[in-house]
Design a protein around this motif. Structure first.
Motif, PDB file in Angstrom:
ATOM      1  N   LEU A 179     -75.562  35.817  31.985  1.00  0.00           N
ATOM      2  CA  LEU A 179     -74.869  35.287  30.815  1.00  0.00           C
ATOM      3  C   LEU A 179     -74.779  33.785  30.992  1.00  0.00           C
ATOM      4  O   LEU A 179     -74.013  33.284  31.824  1.00  0.00           O
ATOM      5  CB  LEU A 179     -73.470  35.882  30.687  1.00  0.00           C
ATOM      6  N   LEU A 180     -75.590  33.055  30.243  1.00  0.00           N
ATOM      7  CA  LEU A 180     -75.515  31.602  30.267  1.00  0.00           C
ATOM      8  C   LEU A 180     -74.286  31.177  29.459  1.00  0.00           C
ATOM      9  O   LEU A 180     -74.139  31.561  28.296  1.00  0.00           O
ATOM     10  CB  LEU A 180     -76.765  30.983  29.657  1.00  0.00           C
ATOM     11  N   GLY A 291     -71.671  27.451  23.609  1.00  0.00           N
ATOM     12  CA  GLY A 291     -72.172  28.759  23.200  1.00  0.00           C
ATOM     13  C   GLY A 291     -72.467  29.602  24.430  1.00  0.00           C
ATOM     14  O   GLY A 291     -72.059  29.281  25.547  1.00  0.00           O
ATOM     15  N   ALA A 292     -73.189  30.682  24.214  1.00  0.00           N
ATOM     16  CA  ALA A 292     -73.566  31.571  25.321  1.00  0.00           C
ATOM     17  C   ALA A 292     -74.881  32.250  24.970  1.00  0.00           C
ATOM     18  O   ALA A 292     -75.300  32.273  23.808  1.00  0.00           O
ATOM     19  CB  ALA A 292     -72.467  32.603  25.574  1.00  0.00           C
ATOM     20  N   ALA A 293     -75.546  32.786  25.991  1.00  0.00           N
ATOM     21  CA  ALA A 293     -76.801  33.509  25.774  1.00  0.00           C
ATOM     22  C   ALA A 293     -76.989  34.522  26.896  1.00  0.00           C
ATOM     23  O   ALA A 293     -76.670  34.239  28.051  1.00  0.00           O
ATOM     24  CB  ALA A 293     -77.982  32.539  25.730  1.00  0.00           C
ATOM     25  N   ILE A 294     -77.474  35.684  26.528  1.00  0.00           N
ATOM     26  CA  ILE A 294     -77.819  36.705  27.515  1.00  0.00           C
ATOM     27  C   ILE A 294     -79.323  36.637  27.760  1.00  0.00           C
ATOM     28  O   ILE A 294     -80.111  36.640  26.803  1.00  0.00           O
ATOM     29  CB  ILE A 294     -77.425  38.111  27.038  1.00  0.00           C
ATOM     30  N   VAL A 295     -79.721  36.557  29.027  1.00  0.00           N
ATOM     31  CA  VAL A 295     -81.130  36.491  29.392  1.00  0.00           C
ATOM     32  C   VAL A 295     -81.406  37.586  30.409  1.00  0.00           C
ATOM     33  O   VAL A 295     -80.667  37.747  31.383  1.00  0.00           O
ATOM     34  CB  VAL A 295     -81.501  35.116  29.986  1.00  0.00           C
ATOM     35  N   VAL A 303     -78.307  35.121  21.571  1.00  0.00           N
ATOM     36  CA  VAL A 303     -77.631  33.827  21.667  1.00  0.00           C
ATOM     37  C   VAL A 303     -76.347  33.896  20.852  1.00  0.00           C
ATOM     38  O   VAL A 303     -76.330  34.445  19.744  1.00  0.00           O
ATOM     39  CB  VAL A 303     -78.526  32.681  21.151  1.00  0.00           C
ATOM     40  N   PHE A 304     -75.274  33.367  21.405  1.00  0.00           N
ATOM     41  CA  PHE A 304     -73.978  33.327  20.724  1.00  0.00           C
ATOM     42  C   PHE A 304     -73.608  31.866  20.497  1.00  0.00           C
ATOM     43  O   PHE A 304     -72.913  31.261  21.320  1.00  0.00           O
ATOM     44  CB  PHE A 304     -72.904  34.011  21.576  1.00  0.00           C
ATOM     45  N   PRO A 305     -74.051  31.261  19.397  1.00  0.00           N
ATOM     46  CA  PRO A 305     -73.734  29.845  19.165  1.00  0.00           C
ATOM     47  C   PRO A 305     -72.261  29.662  18.822  1.00  0.00           C
ATOM     48  O   PRO A 305     -71.651  30.523  18.172  1.00  0.00           O
ATOM     49  CB  PRO A 305     -74.626  29.483  17.974  1.00  0.00           C
ATOM     50  N   ALA A 306     -71.698  28.556  19.246  1.00  0.00           N
ATOM     51  CA  ALA A 306     -70.300  28.264  18.944  1.00  0.00           C
ATOM     52  C   ALA A 306     -70.160  27.879  17.476  1.00  0.00           C
ATOM     53  O   ALA A 306     -70.973  27.118  16.945  1.00  0.00           O
ATOM     54  CB  ALA A 306     -69.793  27.137  19.833  1.00  0.00           C
ATOM     55  N   ALA A 307     -69.129  28.394  16.831  1.00  0.00           N
ATOM     56  CA  ALA A 307     -68.879  28.063  15.427  1.00  0.00           C
ATOM     57  C   ALA A 307     -68.292  26.663  15.286  1.00  0.00           C
ATOM     58  O   ALA A 307     -68.497  25.986  14.283  1.00  0.00           O
ATOM     59  CB  ALA A 307     -67.938  29.087  14.805  1.00  0.00           C
ATOM     60  N   ASN A 308     -67.549  26.232  16.304  1.00  0.00           N
ATOM     61  CA  ASN A 308     -66.970  24.887  16.318  1.00  0.00           C
ATOM     62  C   ASN A 308     -66.619  24.522  17.757  1.00  0.00           C
ATOM     63  O   ASN A 308     -66.955  25.267  18.686  1.00  0.00           O
ATOM     64  CB  ASN A 308     -65.742  24.802  15.401  1.00  0.00           C
TER      65      ASN A 308
END
Length: 333
Positions: A179-180, A291-295, A303-308
């Motif tokens: 989890l990045l 944000g975050a990303a699963i690799v 990818v989970f980009p931050a909304a703000n």
């Protein structure tokens, strides 16, 4: 290669604002020099015994006009001229307000303050905001002719990401899914809050079969100190001062509302003051969102980009659902 000239040509609206300001200043300054008594007569103020003083003010205003015209040719290079003008347009009304309250100047002179200063606040502030945003972007160092391939340009110009254990993301994800966790600049209170939350959720995340890897914009040494201060002693981290990974995973740079909206200010007060995370110096691109990303196995799963700016880690249910359902997409770096 002069990247500021390229970008100034692409960023057109400040040029027209500054040219309008230049023409206005030159006209107003010339009027005051040639007809120093006009404004006093129109507003019912006694004429000055030494009009040369007022004419000198007109000369100064006119010289600012020349400066604005020069700045319009390349605002990214000549932004200090805009900053000095902006400060003058802030302090001028403050001085007028004090003089009017003391009865030394009539309130009718406020019309001059309106056209000389107040109407320029928003456009000048927007220009300076845009200049800072562009200059703080690591990718601004990439010449426009090489922008067709960010990876090639980054190899040649931007600092490449470095991990604390020497492994690449591809290599790390071969051992187990990772989890990045992309944090904002190290001085951001939300960055510190994210790390504090990560420290409390380490067992939960690892229980899902994920190994957290923190990506930050500081040096490896600074990143190590930052993680240690939040109890993340055995967490791998990656230094990415060029924001190469942030762009690879399509994490955006924030807009005004995403960075400075009312909700962001309120949550920032809660995080910095009420929860004690504090704030620090800017270290990295202050506009970059997290944000975050699963690799997994060298492939990006989600990818989970931050909304703000306030967005923290994905909740456990999001991670669990992603691991169960999402299909792998582009290969990781």
């Amino acid at each position: 290669m002069d990247t500021t000239s390229d970008r100034s040509r692409q960023w057109q609206w400040p040029q027209w604002i500054l040219r309008a300001a230049a023409i206005y200043n030159l006209v107003w300054g010339t009027w005051v020099i040639l007809f120093p008594h006009h404004l006093f007569d129109w507003t019912g103020v006694a004429r000055l015994n030494h009009p040369g003083i007022w004419q000198a003010v007109g000369m100064i205003v006119g010289v600012y006009g020349i400066g604005y015209w020069i700045a319009s040719s390349n605002v990214l290079r000549h932004w200090p001229i805009v900053l000095v003008g902006f400060l003058g347009k802030i302090f001028g009304p403050i001085g007028f307000l004090g003089a009017a309250l003391r009865g030394e100047l009539p309130w009718s002179w406020g019309a001059t303050i309106l056209t000389n200063d107040l109407i320029w606040w928003l456009p000048f502030a927007a220009i300076l905001y845009g200049v800072f945003k562009i200059h703080s972007d690591p990718a601004s160092r990439i010449p426009s002719v090489t922008r067709g391939s960010l990876e090639q340009a980054a190899d040649a110009i931007l600092p490449r990401p470095q991990s604390s254990n020497g492994k690449s993301i591809d290599s790390l994800s071969r051992d187990q899914p990772i989890l990045l966790v992309f944090i904002r600049h190290a001085g951001c209170t939300f960055c510190r809050e994210t790390l504090a939350v990560l420290a409390t959720r380490l067992n939960e995340i690892r229980g899902l079969g994920l190994e957290p890897v923190v990506v930050h914009m500081s040096s490896l040494e600074e990143g190590e100190r930052l993680l240690l201060s939040h109890g993340l002693h055995d967490t791998t981290h990656i230094s990415d001062p060029g924001c190469v990974l942030y762009r690879h995973y399509q994490l955006e740079r924030g807009t005004v509302s995403q960075l400075f909206g009312p909700a962001v200010w309120w949550k920032g007060f809660q995080a910095a003051i009420l929860r004690g995370h504090g704030v620090g110096r800017l270290s990295g691109d202050g506009f970059q969102l997290g944000g975050a990303a699963i690799v997994d196995q060298g492939r990006t799963v989600q990818v989970f980009p931050a909304a703000n700016a306030t967005t923290s880690l994905p909740i456990a249910s999001e991670l669990r659902t992603t691991l169960q359902c999402a299909a792998p997409i582009p290969k990781a770096l």
